[in-house]
Design an enzyme around this catalytic site. Structure first.
Site, PDB file in Angstrom:
ATOM      1  N   SER A   1       6.824   4.844  -5.048  1.00 53.79           N
ATOM      2  CA  SER A   1       5.904   3.703  -5.118  1.00 53.79           C
ATOM      3  C   SER A   1       5.627   3.302  -6.557  1.00 53.79           C
ATOM      4  CB  SER A   1       4.589   4.080  -4.432  1.00 53.79           C
ATOM      5  OG  SER A   1       3.566   3.170  -4.767  1.00 53.79           O
ATOM      6  N   SER A   2       5.444   2.004  -6.764  1.00 53.24           N
ATOM      7  CA  SER A   2       5.118   1.510  -8.114  1.00 53.24           C
ATOM      8  C   SER A   2       3.776   2.040  -8.599  1.00 53.24           C
ATOM      9  CB  SER A   2       5.130  -0.025  -8.133  1.00 53.24           C
ATOM     10  OG  SER A   2       4.208  -0.540  -7.189  1.00 53.24           O
TER      11      SER A   2
ATOM     12  N   TYR B   1     -24.532  16.448  13.273  1.00 56.81           N
ATOM     13  CA  TYR B   1     -23.659  15.453  13.869  1.00 56.81           C
ATOM     14  C   TYR B   1     -22.358  16.129  14.319  1.00 56.81           C
ATOM     15  CZ  TYR B   1     -20.493  11.490  14.321  1.00 56.81           C
ATOM     16  OH  TYR B   1     -19.572  10.589  14.797  1.00 56.81           O
TER      17      TYR B   1
ATOM     18  N   HIS C   1      -3.874   3.961  -1.271  1.00 57.86           N
ATOM     19  CA  HIS C   1      -4.100   2.680  -1.954  1.00 57.86           C
ATOM     20  C   HIS C   1      -3.708   1.567  -0.996  1.00 57.86           C
ATOM     21  CE1 HIS C   1      -4.136  -0.565  -4.764  1.00 57.86           C
ATOM     22  NE2 HIS C   1      -2.817  -0.653  -4.871  1.00 57.86           N
TER      23      HIS C   1
ATOM     24  N   ASP D   1     -23.667   6.963   6.177  1.00 57.95           N
ATOM     25  CA  ASP D   1     -23.009   8.085   6.852  1.00 57.95           C
ATOM     26  C   ASP D   1     -21.889   8.676   6.006  1.00 57.95           C
ATOM     27  OD1 ASP D   1     -24.524   8.080   9.177  1.00 57.95           O
ATOM     28  OD2 ASP D   1     -23.143   6.775  10.281  1.00 57.95           O
TER      29      ASP D   1
ATOM     30  N   GLY E   1       0.816  -1.211   0.000  1.00 61.66           N
ATOM     31  CA  GLY E   1       0.000   0.000   0.000  1.00 61.66           C
ATOM     32  C   GLY E   1       0.846   1.254   0.000  1.00 61.66           C
ATOM     33  N   ASN E   2       0.193   2.387  -0.144  1.00 63.94           N
ATOM     34  CA  ASN E   2       0.891   3.668  -0.192  1.00 63.94           C
ATOM     35  C   ASN E   2      -0.092   4.814  -0.041  1.00 63.94           C
ATOM     36  OD1 ASN E   2      -0.045   4.142  -3.154  1.00 63.94           O
ATOM     37  ND2 ASN E   2       1.077   2.204  -3.247  1.00 63.94           N
TER      38      ASN E   2
ATOM     39  N   HIS F   1      -4.306  -2.883   0.057  1.00 59.92           N
ATOM     40  CA  HIS F   1      -4.821  -4.201  -0.309  1.00 59.92           C
ATOM     41  C   HIS F   1      -5.493  -4.795   0.926  1.00 59.92           C
ATOM     42  CE1 HIS F   1      -2.951  -4.948  -4.394  1.00 59.92           C
ATOM     43  NE2 HIS F   1      -2.428  -3.792  -4.029  1.00 59.92           N
TER      44      HIS F   1
ATOM     45  N   SER G   1       9.126   2.992  -2.837  1.00 57.22           N
ATOM     46  CA  SER G   1       8.716   1.640  -3.200  1.00 57.22           C
ATOM     47  C   SER G   1       9.418   0.584  -2.348  1.00 57.22           C
ATOM     48  CB  SER G   1       9.043   1.381  -4.676  1.00 57.22           C
ATOM     49  OG  SER G   1       8.646   0.088  -5.059  1.00 57.22           O
ATOM     50  N   GLY G   2       8.602  -0.339  -1.801  1.00 60.38           N
ATOM     51  CA  GLY G   2       9.142  -1.514  -1.133  1.00 60.38           C
ATOM     52  C   GLY G   2       9.799  -1.280   0.208  1.00 60.38           C
TER      53      GLY G   2
ATOM     54  N   HIS H   1      -8.157  -6.057  -8.491  1.00 59.47           N
ATOM     55  CA  HIS H   1      -6.978  -5.420  -7.911  1.00 59.47           C
ATOM     56  C   HIS H   1      -7.261  -5.094  -6.442  1.00 59.47           C
ATOM     57  CE1 HIS H   1      -3.634  -2.110  -8.469  1.00 59.47           C
ATOM     58  NE2 HIS H   1      -3.430  -2.869  -7.396  1.00 59.47           N
TER      59      HIS H   1
END
Length: 232
Positions: free
Chosen positions: A75-76, A230, A96, A121, A29-30, A98, A46-47, A172
């Site tokens: 990031s990729s 609210y 992003h 909501d 993720g990123n 997963h 990345s990574g 994805h």
């Protein structure tokens, strides 16, 4: 003080929230944070594991996807972020993940149905799922095309990126966005929880109906309408 210090700090803090909220495993993720005046965004390298991140190793990228400053590869998914920033002028952060339930719905190629008031909501419609990318797009500039895949999905559904701040990319995983990187992460957490609730709801009652419109409008407007009441 670097002119990019603020977005580096924002991106760093937002990325560190992903594992704390249970939204990522390892480096899945990123998050990015944009500076509209300078036309750039800061994004996770990345990574790199989340516990090894620092504000200084966030990478600065322009809205064309070119690295402006940084010692790491970004990031990729950077080109996806760049496309969305370039075309959606009112967002300041993109996330992003997963995350388990959100990704399961994406892999099932199903929108997340609006079954309850928790969903209402935050948005008044099913969270859409973009169709899986076609082979020509996959073979081309894949991450760049993912941005257009997301935009096309909302356009086909007649939704604006300001009313629907989250989407599933078919086969994805989820992408979310907002005015800030913090809001993008918040939306990722909301999407994951709503996805989990929808999954459990269908297990308990496979014939469940979508939430009725009166409840959708009531719950959304009490938080977001002109007469919202609210919170403080």
């Amino acid at each position: 003080m670097s002119k990019y210090e603020a977005i580096r700090q924002s991106a760093y803090e937002a990325n560190r929230q992903l594992p704390k909220l249970g939204l990522v495993l390892f480096t899945f993720g990123n998050v990015s944070a944009a500076d509209r005046e300078q036309g750039v965004f800061a994004i996770k390298p990345s990574g790199v594991p989340y516990n090894q991140l620092s504000p200084q190793n966030m990478v600065i990228v322009d809205f064309e996807g070119n690295t402006v400053e940084g010692n790491f590869r970004p990031s990729s998914d950077t080109k996806t972020h760049a496309v969305l920033y370039k075309h959606w002028g009112n967002i300041g952060g993109i996330a992003h993940t997963h995350s388990t339930y959100g990704t399961a719905w994406a892999q099932a190629q199903r929108a997340i149905p609006i079954y309850g008031t928790t969903h209402a909501d935050h948005c008044t419609k099913d969270i859409p799922c973009a169709a899986p990318m076609d082979d020509l797009m996959i073979q081309g500039n894949y991450e760049h095309q993912t941005g257009f895949q997301i935009m096309a999905c909302l356009q086909e559904k007649g939704m604006s990126y300001e009313e629907m701040e989250m989407v599933l990319v078919g086969s994805h995983a989820p992408f979310t966005w907002g005015k800030t990187a913090e809001k993008a992460v918040y939306n990722s957490a909301v999407l994951e929880e709503v996805a989990r609730m929808a999954y459990l709801t269908e297990q308990i009652n496979p014939e469940v109906a979508r939430l009725k419109s009166a409840l959708i409008q009531k719950h959304h407007e009490r938080k977001h309408g002109k007469d919202a009441y609210y919170g403080q």
